[in-house]
Write an enzyme that holds these catalytic residues in place. Sequence first.
Site, PDB file in Angstrom:
ATOM      1  N   ASP A 183      -5.300  -4.491   4.413  1.00  0.00           N
ATOM      2  CA  ASP A 183      -4.822  -3.442   5.603  1.00  0.00           C
ATOM      3  C   ASP A 183      -5.971  -2.669   5.921  1.00  0.00           C
ATOM      4  O   ASP A 183      -5.575  -1.544   6.289  1.00  0.00           O
ATOM      5  CB  ASP A 183      -3.478  -2.797   5.110  1.00  0.00           C
ATOM      6  N   ARG A 187      -7.095   3.534  10.739  1.00  0.00           N
ATOM      7  CA  ARG A 187      -5.927   4.670  10.182  1.00  0.00           C
ATOM      8  C   ARG A 187      -6.043   4.668   8.678  1.00  0.00           C
ATOM      9  O   ARG A 187      -5.514   5.886   8.209  1.00  0.00           O
ATOM     10  CB  ARG A 187      -4.629   4.112  10.886  1.00  0.00           C
ATOM     11  N   ASN A 188      -6.286   3.799   8.228  1.00  0.00           N
ATOM     12  CA  ASN A 188      -6.604   3.817   6.725  1.00  0.00           C
ATOM     13  C   ASN A 188      -7.861   4.219   6.035  1.00  0.00           C
ATOM     14  O   ASN A 188      -8.214   4.139   4.838  1.00  0.00           O
ATOM     15  CB  ASN A 188      -6.133   2.375   6.059  1.00  0.00           C
ATOM     16  N   ASP A 201      -6.726   4.425   1.717  1.00  0.00           N
ATOM     17  CA  ASP A 201      -5.463   4.203   1.683  1.00  0.00           C
ATOM     18  C   ASP A 201      -5.062   2.812   0.929  1.00  0.00           C
ATOM     19  O   ASP A 201      -5.653   1.690   1.436  1.00  0.00           O
ATOM     20  CB  ASP A 201      -4.797   4.293   2.754  1.00  0.00           C
TER      21      ASP A 201
HETATM   22  P1  ADP Z   1       0.828   7.202   2.480  1.00  0.00           P
HETATM   23  O1  ADP Z   1      -0.403   6.170   2.054  1.00  0.00           O
HETATM   24  O2  ADP Z   1       1.487   7.810   1.512  1.00  0.00           O
HETATM   25  O3  ADP Z   1       1.390   6.729   3.572  1.00  0.00           O
HETATM   26  P2  ADP Z   1      -1.548   8.571   3.920  1.00  0.00           P
HETATM   27  O4  ADP Z   1      -2.525   8.208   2.958  1.00  0.00           O
HETATM   28  O5  ADP Z   1      -1.364   7.677   5.258  1.00  0.00           O
HETATM   29  O6  ADP Z   1      -0.091   8.457   3.017  1.00  0.00           O
HETATM   30  O7  ADP Z   1      -1.428  10.168   4.289  1.00  0.00           O
HETATM   31  C1  ADP Z   1      -0.825  10.509   5.486  1.00  0.00           C
HETATM   32  C2  ADP Z   1      -1.760  11.594   6.206  1.00  0.00           C
HETATM   33  O8  ADP Z   1      -2.317  12.605   5.354  1.00  0.00           O
HETATM   34  C3  ADP Z   1      -3.123  10.822   6.591  1.00  0.00           C
HETATM   35  O9  ADP Z   1      -3.048  10.200   8.115  1.00  0.00           O
HETATM   36  C4  ADP Z   1      -4.068  11.868   6.706  1.00  0.00           C
HETATM   37  O10 ADP Z   1      -4.089  12.582   7.967  1.00  0.00           O
HETATM   38  C5  ADP Z   1      -3.667  12.853   5.629  1.00  0.00           C
HETATM   39  N1  ADP Z   1      -4.228  12.549   4.397  1.00  0.00           N
HETATM   40  C6  ADP Z   1      -4.047  11.777   3.443  1.00  0.00           C
HETATM   41  N2  ADP Z   1      -4.858  11.653   2.549  1.00  0.00           N
HETATM   42  C7  ADP Z   1      -5.660  12.566   2.796  1.00  0.00           C
HETATM   43  C8  ADP Z   1      -7.040  13.198   2.066  1.00  0.00           C
HETATM   44  N3  ADP Z   1      -7.389  12.662   1.063  1.00  0.00           N
HETATM   45  N4  ADP Z   1      -7.701  14.167   2.657  1.00  0.00           N
HETATM   46  C9  ADP Z   1      -7.239  14.697   4.031  1.00  0.00           C
HETATM   47  N5  ADP Z   1      -5.999  14.181   4.524  1.00  0.00           N
HETATM   48  C10 ADP Z   1      -5.311  13.303   3.983  1.00  0.00           C
END
Ligand code: ADP
Length: 329
Positions: A183, A187-188, A201
């Site tokens: 993936d 966005r990741n 991610d």
């Molecule tokens: P999940 O994997 O649980 O769905 P995400 O990793 O997509 O969550 O996180 C959602 C949002 O939170 C991201 O789009 C980003 O904006 C923010 N975010 C996630 N991890 C971080 C990080 N390590 N530092 C800063 N912002 C983060």
Amino acid sequence: VAAIFIIIVLVGLVLLWRNRFTYVSVNPEYSSVGVYEPDEYEIAEDNVELLTEIGHGHFGKVFEGFAKQVVKGEKKTRVAVKTLHGNESVSKRMEFLKEASVMKAFNSHHVVRLLGVVSITKRPMVVMEFMSKGDLKTYLRSSRPDAEDHKEEPLTLQQKLQMCGEIADGMSYLSETKYVHRDLAARNCLVHDDLTVKIGDFGLTRDVYETDYYRIDSRGILPVRWMAPESLKDGVFDSRSDVWSYGVVLWEIATLAEQPYQGQQHDQVTRFVIDGGYMEKPKDCPKKLYDMMLMCWHYSPSMRPTFTEIVASLAQDLNDHFKQVSFFY
Ligand code: ADP
């Protein structure tokens, strides 16, 4: 007749009792989820301080915060904390902690680091390296010259190539550890204060940019616009299909995160790519960058470059054009 009636009633009662027994004995919360064992990543809940909410993920809110004693030599570290909605089932808690655990195996400058886990609590938390500028897709969009908020400065070509190189470096590390991402997309990836980009991610997330995913019958929700033809056709994923997705990430960087195959429905994209289609050169995209996309989008997986080769090629370009020595750490 009376005896037959009594027998029928008795059999009925026995069946009812057995069903009741079966129902009581199966607890779906515990089936096939396994257990999470606290390990050296475990930190006390009191050592984590939540500040502002910065995002929303698949499992719950993401906060900016501070954590004590998660980095050697630092008393307090600025961190990102993933939390779980309250009152989640045991299986959801396990899924949350196990997804975060994937990151324990990685140690690369261009892969976001897991710093700690709070599992011995009602409200589990996952503590990660803080990436202040958030996800790359949102970042690219807010760096557009015509962005409404003018929150970010427009990126130079050198900065864009640097980002491309850093993502390739993170992916080269992951592919060496035999990890297939499945993936990879802007966005990741996450962006640091100093614009360093890291792979961020490791679970199929689909909340923030839900329209990027598409349900294909029984195969679940898939990011078809980032997928290689062999993944769309046969469900095959490996590092070479990750390279295809990386080509789409290059395209996202070059277009400041336009939607790939814009104007085509998900099923049209699937057919188009399976039939050998790929995207055209974006406006103002340097030929060399588009050539790299084309190599990543080679129909035959074995003809695509490896991430290590991509890193070398981008480092060479940065050196030739900007006298930049390297983006390795
Ligand atoms: P999940 O994997 O649980 O769905 P995400 O990793 O997509 O969550 O996180 C959602 C949002 O939170 C991201 O789009 C980003 O904006 C923010 N975010 C996630 N991890 C971080 C990080 N390590 N530092 C800063 N912002 C983060």
